[in-house]
Design an enzyme around this catalytic site. Structure first.
Site, PDB file in Angstrom:
ATOM      1  N   HIS A   1      52.984 -89.893  37.297  1.00 13.73           N
ATOM      2  CA  HIS A   1      54.358 -88.944  37.340  1.00 13.73           C
ATOM      3  C   HIS A   1      53.899 -87.734  36.923  1.00 13.73           C
ATOM      4  CE1 HIS A   1      56.631 -92.934  36.755  1.00 13.73           C
ATOM      5  NE2 HIS A   1      56.795 -92.755  38.071  1.00 13.73           N
TER       6      HIS A   1
ATOM      7  N   LYS B   1      70.033-101.879  38.111  1.00 15.56           N
ATOM      8  CA  LYS B   1      68.829-102.275  37.625  1.00 15.56           C
ATOM      9  C   LYS B   1      68.901-102.460  36.137  1.00 15.56           C
ATOM     10  CE  LYS B   1      65.722-100.325  41.270  1.00 15.56           C
ATOM     11  NZ  LYS B   1      64.765 -99.609  41.403  1.00 15.56           N
TER      12      LYS B   1
ATOM     13  N   ARG C   1      51.428 -92.941  46.366  1.00 16.59           N
ATOM     14  CA  ARG C   1      49.956 -93.571  45.809  1.00 16.59           C
ATOM     15  C   ARG C   1      49.358 -94.270  46.958  1.00 16.59           C
ATOM     16  NH1 ARG C   1      53.139 -97.508  41.506  1.00 16.59           N
ATOM     17  NH2 ARG C   1      54.382 -97.387  43.661  1.00 16.59           N
TER      18      ARG C   1
ATOM     19  N   SER D   1      54.966 -97.948  36.730  1.00 19.78           N
ATOM     20  CA  SER D   1      55.577 -98.187  35.446  1.00 19.78           C
ATOM     21  C   SER D   1      55.507 -99.599  35.309  1.00 19.78           C
ATOM     22  CB  SER D   1      57.147 -97.440  35.639  1.00 19.78           C
ATOM     23  OG  SER D   1      56.941 -96.131  35.573  1.00 19.78           O
TER      24      SER D   1
END
Length: 166
Positions: free
Chosen positions: A23, A47, A96, A134
């Site tokens: 990040h 979440k 990514r 993460s």
């Protein structure tokens, strides 16, 4: 639509639970390209993040304190509403792999439908961070693995504290 690079206010959105060197790579590169970058930390009520939005904001502020043109704020709701609220005109998304692109491309098209005045730019992360997420960092630290090359020291310490690992 033409955007003058000097008048861009870029928004780098994400959940950042926690922020990783991947990040930070994207945020640093955006800060080199544009005069103003806002890191938008998503507070998603659907979440259950490890860190609260406030904790994530503080960790990101600490990790980006060397970047004077970066501001960190949290938001909930639609990303395009947040971008408009901070008077932004560009969304920067880090990628990514191909799997990231498919998801981000769909979101980008929907954002463009809702806010045609806001552009989206994709940035590929550096090779050494292409595997990094993460979720993976949380799993590694939860089982006592080494994360010093994955997150800044203050984030590593916060993770260890969350998992109560000594």
């Amino acid at each position: 639509m033409t955007i003058n690079q000097n008048s861009v206010k870029a928004v780098c959105p994400g959940s950042f639970d926690p922020i990783t060197y991947g990040h930070i790579d994207i945020i640093e590169r955006a800060a080199q390209l544009f005069p103003s970058v806002i890191v938008g930390v998503l507070k998603n009520p659907n979440k259950k993040p490890l860190f609260t939005a406030e904790e994530r904001v503080e960790l990101i502020k600490s990790a980006t304190r060397h970047l004077p043109n970066v501001e960190v704020l949290f938001f909930s709701g639609l990303l395009v509403d947040f971008v408009r609220a901070v008077q932004g005109n560009l969304i920067i998304k880090g990628l990514r792999a191909i799997s990231d692109f498919e998801i981000e491309f769909q979101m980008s098209l929907n954002n463009k439908r809702m806010a045609p005045e806001i552009e989206t730019m994709f940035m590929m992360t550096k090779n050494e961070y292409s595997f990094l997420s993460s979720s993976m960092v949380k799993e590694v630290v939860q089982f006592g693995g080494e994360i010093k090359d994955l997150v800044p020291p203050e984030v590593a310490a916060a993770l260890v504290n969350k998992f109560s690992i000594t």
